[in-house]
Design a protein around this motif. Structure first.
Motif, PDB file in Angstrom:
ATOM      1  N   TRP A  80       0.852  -1.181   0.000  1.00  0.00           N
ATOM      2  CA  TRP A  80       0.000   0.000   0.000  1.00  0.00           C
ATOM      3  C   TRP A  80       0.889   1.233   0.000  1.00  0.00           C
ATOM      4  O   TRP A  80       2.071   1.164   0.305  1.00  0.00           O
ATOM      5  N   SER A  81       0.300   2.352  -0.355  1.00  0.00           N
ATOM      6  CA  SER A  81       1.035   3.611  -0.418  1.00  0.00           C
ATOM      7  C   SER A  81       0.733   4.449   0.814  1.00  0.00           C
ATOM      8  O   SER A  81      -0.318   4.309   1.437  1.00  0.00           O
ATOM      9  N   GLY A  82       1.645   5.337   1.103  1.00  0.00           N
ATOM     10  CA  GLY A  82       1.456   6.269   2.203  1.00  0.00           C
ATOM     11  C   GLY A  82       0.851   7.569   1.706  1.00  0.00           C
ATOM     12  O   GLY A  82       0.369   7.666   0.582  1.00  0.00           O
ATOM     13  N   GLN A  83       0.931   8.573   2.528  1.00  0.00           N
ATOM     14  CA  GLN A  83       0.386   9.883   2.196  1.00  0.00           C
ATOM     15  C   GLN A  83       1.029  10.404   0.921  1.00  0.00           C
ATOM     16  O   GLN A  83       2.236  10.322   0.726  1.00  0.00           O
ATOM     17  N   GLY A  84       0.212  10.910   0.033  1.00  0.00           N
ATOM     18  CA  GLY A  84       0.708  11.445  -1.225  1.00  0.00           C
ATOM     19  C   GLY A  84       1.176  10.384  -2.200  1.00  0.00           C
ATOM     20  O   GLY A  84       1.886  10.676  -3.153  1.00  0.00           O
ATOM     21  N   GLY A  85       0.781   9.118  -1.971  1.00  0.00           N
ATOM     22  CA  GLY A  85       1.170   8.038  -2.879  1.00  0.00           C
ATOM     23  C   GLY A  85       2.598   7.558  -2.711  1.00  0.00           C
ATOM     24  O   GLY A  85       3.102   6.788  -3.532  1.00  0.00           O
ATOM     25  N   LYS A  86       3.255   8.007  -1.641  1.00  0.00           N
ATOM     26  CA  LYS A  86       4.648   7.606  -1.412  1.00  0.00           C
ATOM     27  C   LYS A  86       4.710   6.160  -0.937  1.00  0.00           C
ATOM     28  O   LYS A  86       3.820   5.688  -0.222  1.00  0.00           O
ATOM     29  N   PRO A  87       5.755   5.425  -1.334  1.00  0.00           N
ATOM     30  CA  PRO A  87       5.874   4.031  -0.909  1.00  0.00           C
ATOM     31  C   PRO A  87       6.071   3.925   0.609  1.00  0.00           C
ATOM     32  O   PRO A  87       6.660   4.806   1.228  1.00  0.00           O
ATOM     33  N   CYS A  88       5.555   2.846   1.172  1.00  0.00           N
ATOM     34  CA  CYS A  88       5.729   2.543   2.592  1.00  0.00           C
ATOM     35  C   CYS A  88       6.655   1.333   2.713  1.00  0.00           C
ATOM     36  O   CYS A  88       6.528   0.381   1.944  1.00  0.00           O
ATOM     37  N   TYR A  89       7.532   1.386   3.670  1.00  0.00           N
ATOM     38  CA  TYR A  89       8.480   0.298   3.903  1.00  0.00           C
ATOM     39  C   TYR A  89       8.365  -0.198   5.334  1.00  0.00           C
ATOM     40  O   TYR A  89       8.019   0.550   6.244  1.00  0.00           O
ATOM     41  N   LEU A  90       8.693  -1.466   5.532  1.00  0.00           N
ATOM     42  CA  LEU A  90       8.701  -2.085   6.842  1.00  0.00           C
ATOM     43  C   LEU A  90      10.096  -2.638   7.097  1.00  0.00           C
ATOM     44  O   LEU A  90      10.657  -3.336   6.251  1.00  0.00           O
ATOM     45  N   VAL A  91      10.628  -2.311   8.245  1.00  0.00           N
ATOM     46  CA  VAL A  91      11.914  -2.856   8.653  1.00  0.00           C
ATOM     47  C   VAL A  91      11.632  -3.923   9.699  1.00  0.00           C
ATOM     48  O   VAL A  91      10.916  -3.680  10.670  1.00  0.00           O
TER      49      VAL A  91
END
Length: 96
Positions: free
Chosen positions: A6-17
């Motif tokens: 899924w994307s974050g605010q403004g369509g920015k990619p989200c990452y999980l560490v």
């Protein structure tokens, strides 16, 4: 790092560490499975619709819009999974 489906605010990619075993990793796995299943069902629908010569321009445009969304999801899943594959030298393949 894992690219989430899924994307974050403004369509920015989200990452999980993390190590890939936590709750959020399982949620991401479930969402990826849903996205891939939806894409497969959409392909079946597209095949049926293209065989129906009575399909309207509006119906085909709607289909293309949904296929664009599904392709975007599938591409993100492939990018995420590809980035987590080990490289031949034992490292990880760098994402774009």
């Amino acid at each position: 790092m894992r690219l989430l489906p899924w994307s974050g605010q403004g369509g920015k990619p989200c990452y999980l560490v993390g190590d890939g075993t936590g709750y959020l990793s399982r949620v991401a796995d479930d969402i990826e499975c849903l996205q891939l299943d939806m894409a497969a069902r959409l392909l079946d629908h597209a095949t049926d619709m293209l065989a129906d010569h009575k399909a309207t321009t509006a119906q085909l445009r709607f289909l293309v819009a949904r296929m664009t969304e599904a392709l975007r999801d599938v591409h993100r899943v492939a990018e995420s999974r590809g980035a987590r594959l080990p490289a031949p030298d034992g490292g990880h393949i760098a994402s774009r």
